[in-house]
Design a protein around this motif. Structure first.
Motif, PDB file in Angstrom:
ATOM      1  N   ILE A 210      -9.803  57.557  36.939  1.00  0.00           N
ATOM      2  CA  ILE A 210      -8.518  57.152  36.948  1.00  0.00           C
ATOM      3  C   ILE A 210      -7.539  57.979  36.792  1.00  0.00           C
ATOM      4  O   ILE A 210      -6.303  57.618  36.432  1.00  0.00           O
ATOM      5  N   ASP A 211      -7.736  58.897  37.028  1.00  0.00           N
ATOM      6  CA  ASP A 211      -7.033  60.039  37.403  1.00  0.00           C
ATOM      7  C   ASP A 211      -5.776  59.737  38.598  1.00  0.00           C
ATOM      8  O   ASP A 211      -5.173  59.576  39.051  1.00  0.00           O
ATOM      9  N   HIS A 212      -6.858  59.010  39.419  1.00  0.00           N
ATOM     10  CA  HIS A 212      -6.642  58.577  40.616  1.00  0.00           C
ATOM     11  C   HIS A 212      -5.150  57.037  39.988  1.00  0.00           C
ATOM     12  O   HIS A 212      -4.291  56.942  41.136  1.00  0.00           O
ATOM     13  N   LEU A 213      -5.942  56.434  39.321  1.00  0.00           N
ATOM     14  CA  LEU A 213      -4.395  55.005  39.123  1.00  0.00           C
ATOM     15  C   LEU A 213      -3.380  55.602  38.267  1.00  0.00           C
ATOM     16  O   LEU A 213      -2.906  54.432  37.826  1.00  0.00           O
ATOM     17  N   LEU A 214      -3.770  57.166  37.321  1.00  0.00           N
ATOM     18  CA  LEU A 214      -2.509  57.506  36.753  1.00  0.00           C
ATOM     19  C   LEU A 214      -1.385  57.376  37.735  1.00  0.00           C
ATOM     20  O   LEU A 214      -0.583  57.287  37.062  1.00  0.00           O
ATOM     21  N   LEU A 215      -1.892  57.534  38.832  1.00  0.00           N
ATOM     22  CA  LEU A 215      -0.642  57.844  39.669  1.00  0.00           C
ATOM     23  C   LEU A 215       0.278  56.966  40.574  1.00  0.00           C
ATOM     24  O   LEU A 215       1.186  56.880  40.944  1.00  0.00           O
ATOM     25  N   ARG A 216      -1.019  55.586  40.704  1.00  0.00           N
ATOM     26  CA  ARG A 216      -0.910  54.757  41.305  1.00  0.00           C
ATOM     27  C   ARG A 216      -0.714  53.717  40.289  1.00  0.00           C
ATOM     28  O   ARG A 216       0.909  52.084  41.138  1.00  0.00           O
TER      29      ARG A 216
ATOM     30  N   ALA B 193       0.768  60.838  32.070  1.00  0.00           N
ATOM     31  CA  ALA B 193       0.644  62.405  31.360  1.00  0.00           C
ATOM     32  C   ALA B 193      -0.356  62.594  30.602  1.00  0.00           C
ATOM     33  O   ALA B 193      -0.908  63.446  30.529  1.00  0.00           O
ATOM     34  N   ALA B 194      -0.867  61.313  30.632  1.00  0.00           N
ATOM     35  CA  ALA B 194      -2.709  61.578  29.679  1.00  0.00           C
ATOM     36  C   ALA B 194      -3.649  62.261  30.334  1.00  0.00           C
ATOM     37  O   ALA B 194      -3.876  61.382  31.413  1.00  0.00           O
ATOM     38  N   GLU B 195      -4.698  61.918  29.346  1.00  0.00           N
ATOM     39  CA  GLU B 195      -5.765  62.716  30.398  1.00  0.00           C
ATOM     40  C   GLU B 195      -6.583  62.060  30.332  1.00  0.00           C
ATOM     41  O   GLU B 195      -7.525  60.851  30.228  1.00  0.00           O
ATOM     42  N   PRO B 196      -7.573  62.003  32.140  1.00  0.00           N
ATOM     43  CA  PRO B 196      -8.091  60.694  32.202  1.00  0.00           C
ATOM     44  C   PRO B 196      -9.549  60.548  31.113  1.00  0.00           C
ATOM     45  O   PRO B 196      -9.744  59.940  30.994  1.00  0.00           O
ATOM     46  N   HIS B 197     -10.266  61.780  30.948  1.00  0.00           N
ATOM     47  CA  HIS B 197     -11.095  61.221  29.969  1.00  0.00           C
ATOM     48  C   HIS B 197     -10.477  61.084  28.984  1.00  0.00           C
ATOM     49  O   HIS B 197     -11.718  60.116  28.407  1.00  0.00           O
ATOM     50  N   GLU B 198      -9.437  61.045  28.158  1.00  0.00           N
ATOM     51  CA  GLU B 198      -9.357  61.165  26.797  1.00  0.00           C
ATOM     52  C   GLU B 198      -9.286  58.932  27.051  1.00  0.00           C
ATOM     53  O   GLU B 198      -8.937  58.057  26.496  1.00  0.00           O
ATOM     54  N   VAL B 199      -8.419  59.129  28.445  1.00  0.00           N
ATOM     55  CA  VAL B 199      -8.382  57.570  28.516  1.00  0.00           C
ATOM     56  C   VAL B 199      -9.354  56.865  28.423  1.00  0.00           C
ATOM     57  O   VAL B 199     -10.289  55.564  28.327  1.00  0.00           O
TER      58      VAL B 199
END
Length: 315
Positions: free
Chosen positions: A210-216, A232-238
């Protein structure tokens, strides 16, 4: 998340490839079109030195078309013959034999001049685990010659496969390399299923994904699961939002994040999040430059440390 996976049979595979590489004219390597650099085994560049090379960008139906075109150009500039491939449907399959014959044309003509006709072109098929190599061969040959599976490491031994009179393939088990110098490479291999899921924590891996996709490509998650968040969301929250959107809950009403993580990764691997490419050549350039800087910094630190040690010895 530190990822390393190099089962014992891969050591045997590398040794076998070293022993048989002299028997082949061409090395055909399947890479995952979603992670062309991360799924390309750097050991092959050493093992296959002075051999003709063909790269099959497999699973291109799961990757972004524009990114695949960029990668095709990237590898061609490095001297590889590149074919975009969907081994499940057979897309690009007919180009493989033609490409091999084209690469070997000069040698074939020389052999004909000496009266040697129909000398088979010998090619080695290589690739990382779960890249679709066995599926490609079965489709290419036209019948189930090799065992296939959805877990990495199914093919365990080498086998020669004869196609017509002038073409032979040497199949090899999927092989990684002993150490991932950059953990981004290890993560991307894990995202796509090239590393055995049994040794990984699905929730931690899904959060990294998720962290990777948030940037892409954050929209891929928004559209698939009909949830709203900013980059800017926290990946764990997503991940929690996805669990709630799918109503995955544990006893007591808490979100079932482990189940959600597995579903997220499975749906990405199956193309349900859309056509996604996780890296581009410019990312690799940045990664290599960063690696070079780290190595230079370490070399400087080592030099200073040695000078200090020598200084203490002389006192």
């Amino acid at each position: 998340m530190n990822i390393q996976w190099y089962p014992g049979h891969m050591t045997k595979t590398r040794r076998m490839m070293e022993e048989t590489i002299s028997l082949v004219d061409i090395v055909i390597e399947l890479v995952d079109a979603r992670i062309p650099y991360s799924s390309k085994n750097p050991d092959l560049d050493t093992l296959a030195k002075n051999k003709h090379r063909i790269i099959l960008l497999n699973k291109c139906d799961l990757a972004d078309d524009r990114a695949t075109a960029i990668w095709t150009d990237y590898f061609e500039q490095q001297g590889f013959r590149v074919i975009q491939m969907n081994s499940l449907k057979g897309t690009g399959m007919n180009q493989v034999t033609d490409a091999a014959r084209s690469l070997m044309q000069e040698k074939i003509e020389k052999l004909k001049a000496r009266g040697r006709i129909n000398v088979p072109i010998r090619s080695m098929i290589a690739g990382i685990p779960n890249v679709g190599k066995s599926t490609f061969i079965n489709k290419y040959v036209g019948k189930a010659m090799t065992k296939t599976g959805d877990k990495p490491g199914v093919t365990r031994g080498k086998q020669w496969i004869k196609l017509k009179k002038d073409f032979e393939l040497l199949d090899t088990p999927g092989i990684l390399w002993p150490k991932f110098e950059d953990q981004e490479v290890g993560l991307k291999l894990a995202f796509t299923g090239a590393i055995n899921d049994d040794i990984l924590d699905a929730e931690t891996l899904a959060v990294s994904f998720i962290d990777h996709l948030l940037l892409r490509n954050a929209d891929a998650i928004r559209k698939r699961y009909q949830i709203a968040f900013d980059t800017a969301a926290e990946p764990h929250e997503v991940l929690r939002q996805i669990a709630e959107a799918r109503s995955f809950k544990l006893k007591g009403g808490e979100p079932d994040l482990a189940r959600t993580a597995k579903i997220l990764l499975d749906e990405f691997r199956g193309g349900k999040l859309g056509r996604i490419t996780l890296e581009l050549p410019e990312d690799i350039t940045e990664m290599l430059e960063s690696k070079a800087e780290r190595e230079a910094s370490k070399a400087t630190e080592d030099k200073v440390r040695k000078q200090k040690f020598k200084g203490k010895e002389t006192k």
